[in-house]
Design an enzyme around this catalytic site. Structure first.
Site, short mmCIF file in Angstrom:
data_model
loop_
_atom_site.label_atom_id
_atom_site.label_comp_id
_atom_site.label_asym_id
_atom_site.label_seq_id
_atom_site.Cartn_x
_atom_site.Cartn_y
_atom_site.Cartn_z
N GLU A 70 -3.32 10.19 2.91
CA GLU A 70 -4.50 10.25 3.78
C GLU A 70 -4.59 11.66 4.36
OE1 GLU A 70 -4.91 5.78 5.58
OE2 GLU A 70 -3.27 7.01 6.36
N ASP A 102 0.09 5.35 0.50
CA ASP A 102 -1.04 6.15 0.95
C ASP A 102 -0.81 7.65 0.92
OD1 ASP A 102 -2.47 3.88 1.73
OD2 ASP A 102 -1.62 3.89 3.74
N GLU A 141 0.84 -1.20 0.00
CA GLU A 141 0.00 0.00 0.00
C GLU A 141 0.88 1.25 0.00
OE1 GLU A 141 -3.55 1.72 2.90
OE2 GLU A 141 -3.11 -0.44 2.87
#
Length: 281
Positions: free
Chosen positions: A110, A108, A106
């Protein structure tokens, strides 16, 4: 052929080549070409003939969408305008993701909402083989609720670069002994309730009296190597993001990157986290 004729000939060839490139240039992809709504269908609104998407979060549901394809390398970007008003507890996410057959990788972006008057935090994280905990957080140098900005990830076999507009804010290099994402991933975008952890460690919850909350997204083109798994084809230098010039930051990018780390980074797992077995980047 004399010089004048040669010059005219080359101008015609150049003009034809330019027109050919323009004719073959990919226009702005509509949402439906590259993405599917994956949850909160009635909370997703298509605008401007599919060139803009609004995600909504209320007390009933959040919403999100995912790329139709998996990619083994590429340059992934999205124009995003974040929810305004009181956004405490909200999480707006844009990331690359694989979690199947026991494999979890992953990358990210955010955005962690906050109370009015306090800045929204941007968090980046890298998961490799199911191991995360590599958070870095920043205060942005602009208000991300006021207008669209580009957030981008360049991922090749040598490094991962996170950009805000054209400024690199994070670099994760492939290093001996450190996990590195080697599996094809999908692009995922979502707006959801992160009350358990997103703002002040979970002490601030989403106040749905200030909702519904809306995030907006543009630019649904994807520059990626489509693949069901990481394969040698996705490392080819036929893809521009795999060229040697993208294995490191150039001098201008390096200066901008150092400035961001010094001025806007507010948390780095290498400096602020409890002792961990993760290697620092």
């Amino acid at each position: 052929m004399n010089f004048r004729s040669w010059t005219i000939h080359n101008l015609i060839v150049a003009l034809f080549g330019t027109l050919l490139l323009l004719g073959n240039a990919k226009g702005d992809a509509s949402f439906d070409e590259n993405y599917d709504v994956t949850w909160g269908n009635d909370h997703v609104l298509s605008l401007n003939q599919g060139r803009e998407i609004r995600l909504l979060l209320d007390k009933y549901s959040g919403s999100g969408f995912t790329s139709k394809s998996f990619f083994g390398s590429g340059f992934f970007k999205m124009k995003i305008k974040l929810p305004a008003n009181d956004s405490g507890g909200l999480v707006t996410s844009f990331y690359l993701y694989l979690n199947e057959s026991g494999v979890h990788d992953e990358l990210d972006f955010e955005f962690l909402g906050n109370r009015p008057g306090k800045p929204i935090e941007l968090q980046t994280n890298v998961f490799t083989n199911g191991v995360g905990g590599r958070e870095q957080r920043y205060h942005l140098w602009f208000d991300p609720t006021m207008d669209f900005h580009y957030y981008s990830i360049l991922w090749n076999h040598y490094q991962i670069m996170f950009f805000v507009d054209d400024i690199p804010i994070r670099v994760f290099k492939k290093t001996l002994g450190v996990g590195y994402p080697d599996n094809a991933m999908q692009v995922v975008v979502s707006l959801w309730d992160g009350s358990d952890w997103a703002t002040d460690g979970g002490r601030v919850k989403v106040d749905f009296n200030n909702g519904p909350f809306e995030a907006y997204f543009q630019d649904f083109n994807i520059n990626g190597c489509v693949s069901p798994k990481r394969n040698i084809q996705c490392l080819s230098q036929d893809y521009w993001w795999n060229l040697k010039r993208y294995w490191i930051l150039n001098s201008k990018q390096q200066r901008a990157y150092e400035h961001v780390k010094k001025t806007y980074m507010i948390y780095d797992y290498c400096k602020n986290a409890l002792p961990t077995n993760l290697e620092c980047h």
